[in-house]
Motif scaffolding. Sequence first.
Motif, PDB file in Angstrom:
ATOM      1  N   ASP A   1      73.008  80.148  80.891  1.00 20.32           N
ATOM      2  CA  ASP A   1      74.065  80.841  80.963  1.00 20.32           C
ATOM      3  C   ASP A   1      73.586  81.201  83.098  1.00 20.32           C
ATOM      4  N   VAL A   2      73.784  80.521  83.676  1.00 20.38           N
ATOM      5  CA  VAL A   2      73.259  80.218  84.719  1.00 20.38           C
ATOM      6  C   VAL A   2      74.085  80.230  86.017  1.00 20.38           C
ATOM      7  N   THR A   3      73.554  80.819  87.519  1.00 18.27           N
ATOM      8  CA  THR A   3      74.491  80.567  88.172  1.00 18.27           C
ATOM      9  C   THR A   3      73.772  80.137  89.227  1.00 18.27           C
ATOM     10  N   PHE A   4      74.207  78.329  89.891  1.00 18.10           N
ATOM     11  CA  PHE A   4      73.429  77.741  90.808  1.00 18.10           C
ATOM     12  C   PHE A   4      74.140  78.453  92.227  1.00 18.10           C
ATOM     13  N   HIS A   5      73.692  78.773  93.558  1.00 18.45           N
ATOM     14  CA  HIS A   5      73.477  78.447  94.739  1.00 18.45           C
ATOM     15  C   HIS A   5      73.960  77.367  95.520  1.00 18.45           C
ATOM     16  N   THR A   6      74.528  76.937  95.412  1.00 11.93           N
ATOM     17  CA  THR A   6      75.284  75.361  96.229  1.00 11.93           C
ATOM     18  C   THR A   6      75.403  75.124  97.247  1.00 11.93           C
ATOM     19  N   ARG A   7      74.740  75.002  97.776  1.00  8.03           N
ATOM     20  CA  ARG A   7      75.515  74.160  99.686  1.00  8.03           C
ATOM     21  C   ARG A   7      76.856  72.726  99.223  1.00  8.03           C
ATOM     22  N   VAL A   8      77.603  73.130  99.742  1.00  2.00           N
ATOM     23  CA  VAL A   8      79.032  72.181  99.466  1.00  2.00           C
ATOM     24  C   VAL A   8      79.864  71.795 100.881  1.00  2.00           C
TER      25      VAL A   8
ATOM     26  N   ASN B   1      77.300  71.163 110.842  1.00  2.00           N
ATOM     27  CA  ASN B   1      76.626  71.427 109.545  1.00  2.00           C
ATOM     28  C   ASN B   1      77.470  72.381 109.087  1.00  2.00           C
ATOM     29  N   PRO B   2      78.571  70.855 108.661  1.00  2.00           N
ATOM     30  CA  PRO B   2      80.200  72.030 108.142  1.00  2.00           C
ATOM     31  C   PRO B   2      80.041  72.241 107.107  1.00  2.00           C
ATOM     32  N   PHE B   3      78.557  72.888 106.560  1.00  2.00           N
ATOM     33  CA  PHE B   3      78.865  73.345 105.038  1.00  2.00           C
ATOM     34  C   PHE B   3      78.633  74.995 105.014  1.00  2.00           C
ATOM     35  N   ARG B   4      79.337  75.268 103.144  1.00  2.00           N
ATOM     36  CA  ARG B   4      79.489  76.939 102.834  1.00  2.00           C
ATOM     37  C   ARG B   4      79.009  76.866 101.882  1.00  2.00           C
ATOM     38  N   TRP B   5      78.670  78.480 101.124  1.00  2.00           N
ATOM     39  CA  TRP B   5      77.298  78.215  99.982  1.00  2.00           C
ATOM     40  C   TRP B   5      78.890  78.894  98.980  1.00  2.00           C
ATOM     41  N   GLU B   6      78.436  77.637  97.598  1.00  2.00           N
ATOM     42  CA  GLU B   6      79.685  77.892  96.593  1.00  2.00           C
ATOM     43  C   GLU B   6      78.411  78.274  95.614  1.00  2.00           C
ATOM     44  N   ASP B   7      79.098  79.352  94.814  1.00  2.00           N
ATOM     45  CA  ASP B   7      78.204  79.584  93.246  1.00  2.00           C
ATOM     46  C   ASP B   7      78.879  78.731  92.577  1.00  2.00           C
ATOM     47  N   LYS B   8      77.745  77.548  91.664  1.00  2.00           N
ATOM     48  CA  LYS B   8      78.592  77.338  90.021  1.00  2.00           C
ATOM     49  C   LYS B   8      77.753  77.474  89.001  1.00  2.00           C
ATOM     50  N   THR B   9      78.324  77.916  87.525  1.00  2.00           N
ATOM     51  CA  THR B   9      77.727  78.310  86.963  1.00  2.00           C
ATOM     52  C   THR B   9      77.311  77.055  85.730  1.00  2.00           C
ATOM     53  N   THR B  10      76.737  77.600  84.813  1.00  2.00           N
ATOM     54  CA  THR B  10      76.390  76.048  83.514  1.00  2.00           C
ATOM     55  C   THR B  10      77.737  75.794  83.546  1.00  2.00           C
ATOM     56  N   ALA B  11      78.672  76.141  83.035  1.00  2.00           N
ATOM     57  CA  ALA B  11      80.166  76.451  82.845  1.00  2.00           C
ATOM     58  C   ALA B  11      80.953  75.377  83.608  1.00  2.00           C
ATOM     59  N   ASP B  12      80.759  75.850  84.409  1.00  2.00           N
ATOM     60  CA  ASP B  12      81.350  74.100  85.730  1.00  2.00           C
ATOM     61  C   ASP B  12      80.909  73.447  85.119  1.00  2.00           C
ATOM     62  N   TYR B  13      79.349  72.996  85.108  1.00  2.00           N
ATOM     63  CA  TYR B  13      78.669  71.584  84.896  1.00  2.00           C
ATOM     64  C   TYR B  13      79.254  71.247  83.863  1.00  2.00           C
ATOM     65  N   PHE B  14      79.070  72.222  82.875  1.00  2.00           N
ATOM     66  CA  PHE B  14      79.087  71.408  81.859  1.00  2.00           C
ATOM     67  C   PHE B  14      79.955  71.890  80.513  1.00  2.00           C
ATOM     68  N   GLY B  15      80.532  72.023  81.413  1.00  2.00           N
ATOM     69  CA  GLY B  15      81.661  72.392  80.053  1.00  2.00           C
ATOM     70  C   GLY B  15      83.127  71.899  79.962  1.00  2.00           C
ATOM     71  N   GLY B  16      83.245  71.302  78.709  1.00  2.00           N
ATOM     72  CA  GLY B  16      84.508  70.189  78.023  1.00  2.00           C
ATOM     73  C   GLY B  16      83.836  69.365  79.103  1.00  2.00           C
ATOM     74  N   LYS B  17      82.542  68.639  78.589  1.00  2.00           N
ATOM     75  CA  LYS B  17      82.773  67.198  79.431  1.00  2.00           C
ATOM     76  C   LYS B  17      81.145  66.632  78.541  1.00  2.00           C
ATOM     77  N   ARG B  18      80.822  65.572  78.351  1.00  2.00           N
ATOM     78  CA  ARG B  18      79.592  64.762  77.765  1.00  2.00           C
ATOM     79  C   ARG B  18      78.756  64.047  78.954  1.00  2.00           C
ATOM     80  N   VAL B  19      77.795  64.826  79.071  1.00  2.00           N
ATOM     81  CA  VAL B  19      76.650  64.078  80.469  1.00  2.00           C
ATOM     82  C   VAL B  19      75.527  63.999  80.266  1.00  2.00           C
TER      83      VAL B  19
END
Length: 182
Positions: A9-16, A25-43
């Motif tokens: 379980d990790v938090t990733f610091h992304t720019r979206v 440079n229309p980007f902002r910081w957005e934190d995403k977690t392991t669950a955000d990326y991998f929860g409920g999916k097969r990847v």
Amino acid sequence: MKTGQKLPDVTFHTRVRDESIGGPNPFRWEDKTTADYFGGKRVVLFSLPGAFTPTCSTYQLPGFENGFADFAAQGIDEIYCMSVNDSFVMNQWAKAQGLQNVKVIPDGSGEFTRRMGMLVRKDNLGFGLRSWRYAAVVKDGVIEAWFEEPGLCDNHGEDPYGVSSPETVLNWLVEANKEQAA
């Protein structure tokens, strides 16, 4: 080896991209977690030593990108490319590669990679800490299949590639789905 293991379980610091910001440079910081990326999916998750490097940019990333429809036909919802690079680098690499299908995950601090046991020193190349090359099929945050290049160690003199290739992972998925259907 790591089959059946739950991802850390990790938090990733992304720019979206956020057009409401405006400007060049229309980007902002957005934190995403392991669950955000991998929860409920097969990847498929594949991790590699560095953005813009030869094997990664010429074979591995384009292979997953161009083969996305074949992976989707085998029940894969997303394909993620991870590297111990920050979000700025990963976003520019995705842009340079013209990615439409594969999504990049920046592991800038190497925390996810360290907790996976895949963080290695690449000081011999001037890289510092990076990920060893691997791929995994992950279902709802749990590793279903693991593909690790041989020779995991610090300052390896080569960059092994084959075990974690798109072709190897896709072949495993095809065979696993045949067995499941039988």
